[in-house]
Design a protein around this motif. Structure first.
Motif, PDB file in Angstrom:
ATOM      1  N   SER A 191       0.779   0.547  -5.109  1.00  0.00           N
ATOM      2  CA  SER A 191      -0.156  -0.305  -4.381  1.00  0.00           C
ATOM      3  C   SER A 191      -0.610  -1.451  -5.266  1.00  0.00           C
ATOM      4  CB  SER A 191      -1.412   0.483  -3.978  1.00  0.00           C
ATOM      5  OG  SER A 191      -1.074   1.635  -3.282  1.00  0.00           O
ATOM      6  N   PHE A 192      -0.592  -2.650  -4.701  1.00  0.00           N
ATOM      7  CA  PHE A 192      -1.223  -3.784  -5.384  1.00  0.00           C
ATOM      8  C   PHE A 192      -1.337  -4.925  -4.393  1.00  0.00           C
ATOM      9  CE2 PHE A 192       3.291  -4.503  -5.952  1.00  0.00           C
ATOM     10  CZ  PHE A 192       3.439  -5.876  -5.821  1.00  0.00           C
ATOM     11  N   GLY A 210      12.212   1.244 -11.524  1.00  0.00           N
ATOM     12  CA  GLY A 210      11.996   0.910 -10.122  1.00  0.00           C
ATOM     13  C   GLY A 210      11.522  -0.506  -9.865  1.00  0.00           C
ATOM     14  N   LYS A 211      11.604  -1.367 -10.873  1.00  0.00           N
ATOM     15  CA  LYS A 211      11.117  -2.738 -10.702  1.00  0.00           C
ATOM     16  C   LYS A 211      11.891  -3.473  -9.621  1.00  0.00           C
ATOM     17  CE  LYS A 211      12.524  -3.450 -14.671  1.00  0.00           C
ATOM     18  NZ  LYS A 211      13.137  -3.578 -15.898  1.00  0.00           N
ATOM     19  N   THR A 212      13.216  -3.442  -9.746  1.00  0.00           N
ATOM     20  CA  THR A 212      14.043  -4.198  -8.811  1.00  0.00           C
ATOM     21  C   THR A 212      13.976  -3.594  -7.413  1.00  0.00           C
ATOM     22  OG1 THR A 212      15.496  -4.858 -10.593  1.00  0.00           O
ATOM     23  CG2 THR A 212      16.381  -5.015  -8.398  1.00  0.00           C
ATOM     24  N   THR A 213      13.966  -2.269  -7.333  1.00  0.00           N
ATOM     25  CA  THR A 213      13.854  -1.622  -6.024  1.00  0.00           C
ATOM     26  C   THR A 213      12.559  -2.039  -5.346  1.00  0.00           C
ATOM     27  OG1 THR A 213      14.957   0.248  -7.048  1.00  0.00           O
ATOM     28  CG2 THR A 213      14.046   0.592  -4.868  1.00  0.00           C
ATOM     29  N   LEU A 214      11.487  -2.120  -6.116  1.00  0.00           N
ATOM     30  CA  LEU A 214      10.204  -2.540  -5.573  1.00  0.00           C
ATOM     31  C   LEU A 214      10.307  -3.960  -5.022  1.00  0.00           C
ATOM     32  CD1 LEU A 214       7.147  -2.196  -5.167  1.00  0.00           C
ATOM     33  CD2 LEU A 214       6.822  -2.940  -7.518  1.00  0.00           C
ATOM     34  N   ALA A 215      10.934  -4.846  -5.801  1.00  0.00           N
ATOM     35  CA  ALA A 215      11.089  -6.238  -5.359  1.00  0.00           C
ATOM     36  C   ALA A 215      11.875  -6.304  -4.063  1.00  0.00           C
ATOM     37  CB  ALA A 215      11.781  -7.043  -6.449  1.00  0.00           C
ATOM     38  N   HIS A 216      12.933  -5.528  -3.992  1.00  0.00           N
ATOM     39  CA  HIS A 216      13.761  -5.531  -2.792  1.00  0.00           C
ATOM     40  C   HIS A 216      13.001  -4.971  -1.595  1.00  0.00           C
ATOM     41  CE1 HIS A 216      17.889  -5.814  -5.020  1.00  0.00           C
ATOM     42  NE2 HIS A 216      17.085  -6.815  -5.264  1.00  0.00           N
ATOM     43  N   ALA A 217      12.171  -3.971  -1.832  1.00  0.00           N
ATOM     44  CA  ALA A 217      11.397  -3.390  -0.742  1.00  0.00           C
ATOM     45  C   ALA A 217      10.394  -4.404  -0.202  1.00  0.00           C
ATOM     46  CB  ALA A 217      10.677  -2.130  -1.219  1.00  0.00           C
ATOM     47  N   GLY A 260       4.470   4.156   3.226  1.00  0.00           N
ATOM     48  CA  GLY A 260       3.593   3.051   2.878  1.00  0.00           C
ATOM     49  C   GLY A 260       3.966   1.788   3.620  1.00  0.00           C
ATOM     50  N   GLU A 261       3.294   0.696   3.279  1.00  0.00           N
ATOM     51  CA  GLU A 261       3.638  -0.534   3.971  1.00  0.00           C
ATOM     52  C   GLU A 261       3.448  -1.761   3.082  1.00  0.00           C
ATOM     53  OE1 GLU A 261       1.256  -1.380   7.356  1.00  0.00           O
ATOM     54  OE2 GLU A 261      -0.561  -1.621   6.181  1.00  0.00           O
ATOM     55  N   VAL A 262       4.164  -2.808   3.461  1.00  0.00           N
ATOM     56  CA  VAL A 262       4.040  -4.089   2.792  1.00  0.00           C
ATOM     57  C   VAL A 262       3.532  -5.075   3.832  1.00  0.00           C
ATOM     58  CG1 VAL A 262       5.272  -5.917   1.581  1.00  0.00           C
ATOM     59  CG2 VAL A 262       6.020  -3.552   1.328  1.00  0.00           C
ATOM     60  N   ARG A 263       2.432  -5.725   3.550  1.00  0.00           N
ATOM     61  CA  ARG A 263       1.932  -6.753   4.457  1.00  0.00           C
ATOM     62  C   ARG A 263       1.985  -8.093   3.755  1.00  0.00           C
ATOM     63  NH1 ARG A 263      -0.300  -4.604   9.007  1.00  0.00           N
ATOM     64  NH2 ARG A 263      -1.083  -6.622   9.695  1.00  0.00           N
ATOM     65  N   PHE A 264       2.686  -9.025   4.401  1.00  0.00           N
ATOM     66  CA  PHE A 264       2.836 -10.352   3.828  1.00  0.00           C
ATOM     67  C   PHE A 264       2.310 -11.353   4.845  1.00  0.00           C
ATOM     68  CE2 PHE A 264       5.772 -14.069   3.317  1.00  0.00           C
ATOM     69  CZ  PHE A 264       5.214 -14.540   2.142  1.00  0.00           C
ATOM     70  N   ARG A 287       0.830  -1.208   0.000  1.00  0.00           N
ATOM     71  CA  ARG A 287       0.000   0.000   0.000  1.00  0.00           C
ATOM     72  C   ARG A 287       0.860   1.252   0.000  1.00  0.00           C
ATOM     73  NH1 ARG A 287      -2.953   0.426   4.784  1.00  0.00           N
ATOM     74  NH2 ARG A 287      -2.004   2.478   4.861  1.00  0.00           N
ATOM     75  N   ASP A 288       0.680   2.078  -1.004  1.00  0.00           N
ATOM     76  CA  ASP A 288       1.362   3.379  -1.104  1.00  0.00           C
ATOM     77  C   ASP A 288       2.847   3.293  -0.820  1.00  0.00           C
ATOM     78  OD1 ASP A 288      -0.869   4.758  -1.838  1.00  0.00           O
ATOM     79  OD2 ASP A 288      -1.501   5.109   0.222  1.00  0.00           O
ATOM     80  N   LEU A 289       3.470   2.291  -1.316  1.00  0.00           N
ATOM     81  CA  LEU A 289       4.882   2.074  -1.015  1.00  0.00           C
ATOM     82  C   LEU A 289       5.758   3.138  -1.674  1.00  0.00           C
ATOM     83  CD1 LEU A 289       6.629  -0.088   0.447  1.00  0.00           C
ATOM     84  CD2 LEU A 289       7.130  -0.983  -1.800  1.00  0.00           C
ATOM     85  N   GLU A 290       6.729   3.590  -0.907  1.00  0.00           N
ATOM     86  CA  GLU A 290       7.627   4.605  -1.447  1.00  0.00           C
ATOM     87  C   GLU A 290       9.055   4.290  -1.015  1.00  0.00           C
ATOM     88  OE1 GLU A 290       6.013   8.673  -1.900  1.00  0.00           O
ATOM     89  OE2 GLU A 290       7.668   9.159  -0.551  1.00  0.00           O
TER      90      GLU A 290
END
Lengths: 318, 322
Positions: free
Chosen positions: B30-31, B48-55, B65-69, B6-9
């Motif tokens: 967000s997804f 920013g694909k790889t940065t997103l994956a790393h985040a 923002g946040e990542v919930r797994f 959500r709203d990851l930055e």
């Protein structure tokens, strides 16, 4: 009239305890004002081919047999100083990685003036020529671009600059070794269009090396298919892409995901691996991976051809 | 939902200390992902694909923002929680050979996840099981990475990633640098594993054709932002964002006789240090309008596709002639 004629070129590398046959009986003609594409997967000898033409083979590499005739002279007979007069003026190269092709500590102006060291023009004129060349490859504001350093440009721009430098001496032959691999799809096509445009202005020939079938189809007049150091098939782009004769070419085209227009879960592949080039091979080099392999394939297939379409395969020559 | 972003930055700071400037590499992304789904992230270099994956994996600090797994927050600060999360979320890294330690044998490389997470199993048996799962024979266990071809090294990378039965696999350009004939093999393997093990996967690639065959849904990124997302077939059939349309038209077709209708772009990718105002794609967009340079577009739905554009393309739109 051919700019470059390679006949029965054999190149080997001395490795620990054995020799590696990198190129075997490679024959290639590059007609004037023609763009010839070489397709093949890694290990097929694309780079060795270029390095043999330019005499840039590593120390353990050797041209065993064959001739490389460029503008009527056999390059294999040239000594190093003669080679140096050919490189950069009659034959020039655009390499894969634009970041490492340019010197990071020299300004673009320094590098572009330097490359004209053979020319008798005055410094001012050389500078003008550089600006003109940068304009032709569509670098915005070429005057100020000359004062800048490579790191100030994006990857696509750097590749444009290296193309400008390669075309500056108006060579008879441009060798482009995977010039777009390091670039994004939208830039890739722009570089291809640029190469095409410059080629028709300068009227040179281009030897274009790539593993990207789509780019080859788009740019090239003639196509050469290489596999494990041998030329398996050559012909016009139309012949190769619409009616491939060699099982390898046909398979390679099938494998390209771009050729699968509908969605599939199971993509075609070529099972097996490239043969070990250190071992001695009998017969057709593609035999071990070929779906049509027969007894006759243990003998070396002769080159068979009509209408400028040549193939080394028993299935066609029978 | 297995994963919710959500709203990851993600922000990097660049430049010397007296002139530090922030660059936003991933912006308001967000997804969410359902179990058993393959989600592709497509974009050009620097998007920013790889940065997103790393985040997502907690390898990269986020700035918003946040990542919930699995209903837990991925949090870099608490190292013990992130380790337990990573047991269920594995990565396949970009460089097939470079991502394997050159001094370890394949068998040790594949057994490493079990040792790191202190899972007691018969390691020899596990290594053989995993090797056969990715289509390599048992004697590969004694080889070193430099003795492998690109495709084989990639298979070893896949074996490592699926070793602990993860809930999510993040594959960062798994086919980059491989030959076309091998590329198909790796994709078939991933498809096959997805069916057999029910893998959920984030598939990062710059190659649209590859994505077409593997992904259920996809997202297109440009300058760190998702500009379009939806079902893969829908996007391929009728892209709504001009950038997606450009990307689709830019891929050369292996047919020398085809007449090409290509959308050409006006300029190069702008620097992240110097983000365009309004819609970030507007300096290059062939369909650009006045409001595009002032107002940032928000995601809206067009059919089944979510797109961030003021004037999304209708199916069959032709580029305006320059």
């Amino acid at each position: 009239m051919n700019v470059l004629e390679i006949q029965n070129l054999n190149v080997t590398f001395a490795t620990e305890g054995s020799t590696l046959r990198a190129l075997k009986n490679v024959s290639i003609d590059i007609p004037k004002r023609c763009i010839v594409g070489v397709v093949g997967e890694s290990g097929c000898g694309k780079s060795t081919l270029i390095n043999s033409i330019l005499r840039l083979l590593p120390e353990n590499g050797k041209i065993d047999a064959g001739t490389i005739k460029f503008e009527g002279h056999d390059l294999t007979k040239f000594d190093l100083s003669q080679m140096k007069t050919v490189r950069g003026s009659r034959i020039s190269t655009v390499f894969q990685d634009p970041m490492s092709a340019l010197n990071p500590v020299l300004s673009i102006a320094d590098q572009m003036l330097h490359i004209q060291y053979r020319s008798k023009l005055r410094r001012k004129e050389k500078q003008e020529k550089s600006i003109e060349m940068l304009r032709r490859v569509r670098i915005p504001d070429p005057e100020s671009a000359l004062k800048r350093y490579p790191h100030e440009f994006s990857g696509g721009m750097k590749q444009r600059i290296s193309i400008a430098m390669a075309m500056m001496m108006e060579p008879a032959l441009l060798i482009a070794d995977e010039p777009t691999t390091a670039l994004d799809a939208t830039l890739e096509v722009a570089i291809i269009d640029l190469l095409k445009e410059l080629q028709s202005q300068i009227e040179c020939s281009i030897l274009f090396i790539s593993h990207h079938l789509g780019l080859i189809a788009e740019l090239c007049d003639q196509v050469i298919v290489m596999y494990a150091g041998e030329v398996l098939e050559r012909g016009t782009a139309h012949q190769i892409f619409h009616d491939p004769w060699h099982p390898y070419s046909a398979r390679l085209l099938e494998c390209d995901p771009a050729n699968q227009t509908s969605r599939t879960r199971q993509l075609p592949t070529i099972p097996g691996e490239i043969p070990d080039l250190k071992a001695i091979h009998k017969g057709c080099i593609f035999r071990s991976r070929c779906q049509y392999c027969e007894d006759i394939c243990t003998t070396v297939p002769e080159e068979f051809g009509i209408n400028g379409h040549f193939v080394r395969c028993h299935r066609k020559s029978q | 939902m297995i994963l919710t972003v959500r709203d990851l930055e993600v922000t990097f700071r660049v430049g010397p200390w007296f002139y530090r400037r922030p660059i936003v590499a991933v912006s308001r992304v967000s997804f969410s992902l359902r179990a058993g789904e393959i989600y592709a992230i497509v974009g050009e270099s620097g998007s920013g694909k790889t940065t997103l994956a790393h985040a997502i994996n907690g390898l990269q600090k986020t700035s918003g923002g946040e990542v919930r797994f699995l209903n837990k927050k991925v949090d870099l600060v608490r190292t013990h929680t992130i380790k337990s999360l990573r047991r269920h979320m594995s990565m396949i890294f970009q460089d097939p050979v470079g991502s394997l330690s050159p001094r370890m044998r394949v068998g040790d490389l594949i057994a490493e996840p079990f040792i790191i997470h202190k899972i007691k199993r018969d390691l020899k048996e596990e290594v053989h099981r995993l090797l056969s799962l990715v289509g390599l024979s048992g004697d590969f266990a004694d080889r070193y990475p430099h003795q492998l071809s690109g495709g084989q090294a990639r298979r070893v990378g896949v074996a490592r990633a699926i070793a602990l039965d993860p809930q999510l696999v993040i594959a960062d350009e798994p086919t980059a640098g491989l030959d076309v004939s091998v590329q198909g093999e790796v994709l078939n393997l991933l498809n096959d594993l997805r069916e057999r093990l029910g893998l959920t996967m984030i598939f990062i690639s710059h190659n649209l054709h590859v994505v077409h065959h593997i992904a259920d849904r996809m997202a297109v990124m440009y300058l760190g932002r998702i500009v379009e997302t939806g079902r893969t077939e829908e996007i391929f059939r009728a892209p709504a964002h001009p950038y997606t349309a450009t990307l689709l038209s830019a891929t050369p077709n292996p047919d020398p006789d085809k007449v090409r209708k290509r959308i050409s772009l006006n300029s190069e990718v702008p620097s992240l240090l110097n983000r365009p105002k309004g819609c970030e794609f507007h300096p290059r967009c062939p369909w650009v309008q006045k409001r595009c340079s002032r107002e940032t577009p928000y995601h809206s739905n067009q059919g089944q596709i979510s797109v961030a554009c003021h004037t999304p393309l209708q199916p069959g739109t032709q580029p305006p002639s320059a």
